[in-house]
Enzyme design. Structure first.
Site, PDB file in Angstrom:
ATOM      1  N   CYS A   1      41.989  42.423  33.489  1.00 39.93           N
ATOM      2  CA  CYS A   1      43.187  42.210  32.666  1.00 39.93           C
ATOM      3  C   CYS A   1      42.954  41.076  31.655  1.00 39.93           C
ATOM      4  CB  CYS A   1      44.394  41.999  33.569  1.00 39.93           C
ATOM      5  SG  CYS A   1      45.929  42.430  32.756  1.00 39.93           S
TER       6      CYS A   1
ATOM      7  N   HIS B   1      44.383  45.498  37.599  1.00 37.02           N
ATOM      8  CA  HIS B   1      44.011  44.535  38.645  1.00 37.02           C
ATOM      9  C   HIS B   1      43.565  45.276  39.894  1.00 37.02           C
ATOM     10  CE1 HIS B   1      45.825  40.945  36.743  1.00 37.02           C
ATOM     11  NE2 HIS B   1      46.677  41.810  36.234  1.00 37.02           N
TER      12      HIS B   1
ATOM     13  N   GLU C   1      42.122  43.810  42.242  1.00 34.11           N
ATOM     14  CA  GLU C   1      42.171  42.784  43.300  1.00 34.11           C
ATOM     15  C   GLU C   1      43.529  42.710  44.001  1.00 34.11           C
ATOM     16  OE1 GLU C   1      42.137  42.247  40.085  1.00 34.11           O
ATOM     17  OE2 GLU C   1      43.520  40.640  39.552  1.00 34.11           O
TER      18      GLU C   1
HETATM   19  N1  GLN Z   1      49.053  39.982  28.887  1.00 37.42           N
HETATM   20  C1  GLN Z   1      48.124  39.066  29.460  1.00 37.42           C
HETATM   21  C2  GLN Z   1      47.238  38.422  28.409  1.00 37.42           C
HETATM   22  O1  GLN Z   1      47.392  38.613  27.267  1.00 37.42           O
HETATM   23  C3  GLN Z   1      47.258  39.720  30.518  1.00 37.42           C
HETATM   24  C4  GLN Z   1      48.066  40.079  31.729  1.00 37.42           C
HETATM   25  C5  GLN Z   1      47.334  40.078  33.016  1.00 37.42           C
HETATM   26  O2  GLN Z   1      46.241  39.502  33.156  1.00 37.42           O
HETATM   27  N2  GLN Z   1      47.963  40.640  34.018  1.00 37.42           N
HETATM   28  O3  GLN Z   1      46.357  37.697  28.755  1.00 37.42           O
END
Ligand code: GLN
Length: 207
Positions: free
Chosen positions: A89, A184, A186
């Protein structure tokens, strides 16, 4: 994929970048897989690891804090030199060479020949889970949690697509020792991406 049965091998260590985000979840998955884990907040701690996880969280915050901590330069250099890294992410965003809509001044560590768009599915309320077919991991579907998730908008020739949503949007990619997921793994009990990182670390160490 071969399991890491007796830990990672003597002396091999996986770091989790611990500036912000879901550090604990990653550390737990890695520990459960038998890895030695250390939290990385300083350049000296980065030097001691053989592989790294960039966690989910907020990429613009991790970017800023990495500069404050003096980690950004060393991290970019290590990634370019072949350090095995898994980014989930926000971690995927940090691995992207190109960012479609970062906040003003936001930078990435780079390394993957992809363009990533932040918050591509909307805000927190648009978060969702999905079962993904990820053929390179085997027949069992990946349970994937998308939380303010990015999408990989463009994949350059150096990177390989690993997973897409049914509508074709790319949500995981790999390039050499770098592995990035928009979701994710994890948080849903999915360990095969971390396992792949451990395998890459072991192979790198044997070279
Ligand atoms: N929207 C977040 C970002 O720009 C990422 C979200 C996440 O890691 N769950 O970093």
């Amino acid at each position: 994929m071969a399991p890491v049965s007796a830990g990672l091998g003597s002396g091999l260590r996986i770091g989790v970048l611990s500036l912000q985000g879901d550090v604990r979840e990653h550390a737990q998955v890695l520990t459960d897989l038998g890895a030695q884990v250390s939290l990385v907040r300083r350049p000296r701690e980065l030097e001691a690891v053989d592989g790294l996880v960039l966690p989910g969280g907020e990429s613009s915050v991790i970017d800023k804090l990495s500069r404050v901590a003096g980690l950004q330069g060393p991290l970019c250099a290590l990634i370019a030199a072949g350090l095995p890294v898994l980014g989930t992410c926000a971690g995927l965003i940090l691995l992207a060479d190109r960012l479609a809509d970062g906040i003003s001044g936001q930078k990435t560590f780079g390394g993957m020949d992809v363009t990533v768009r932040r918050n591509a599915f909307g805000g927190q309320v648009e978060s969702f889970e999905a079962d993904l077919d990820v053929p390179f991991l085997g027949p069992r579907a990946v349970r994937a949690a998308f939380i303010r998730a990015p999408v990989i908008e463009q994949v350059g020739p150096a990177a390989t697509v690993l997973a897409s949503l049914p509508d074709g949007r790319v949500v995981a990619a790999e390039q050499g020792n770098l592995l990035g997921t928009a979701f994710h793994p994890e948080t849903t009990g999915e360990t095969r991406f971390h396992q792949r990182l451990l395998n890459a670390v072991r192979e790198q160490a044997m070279r």
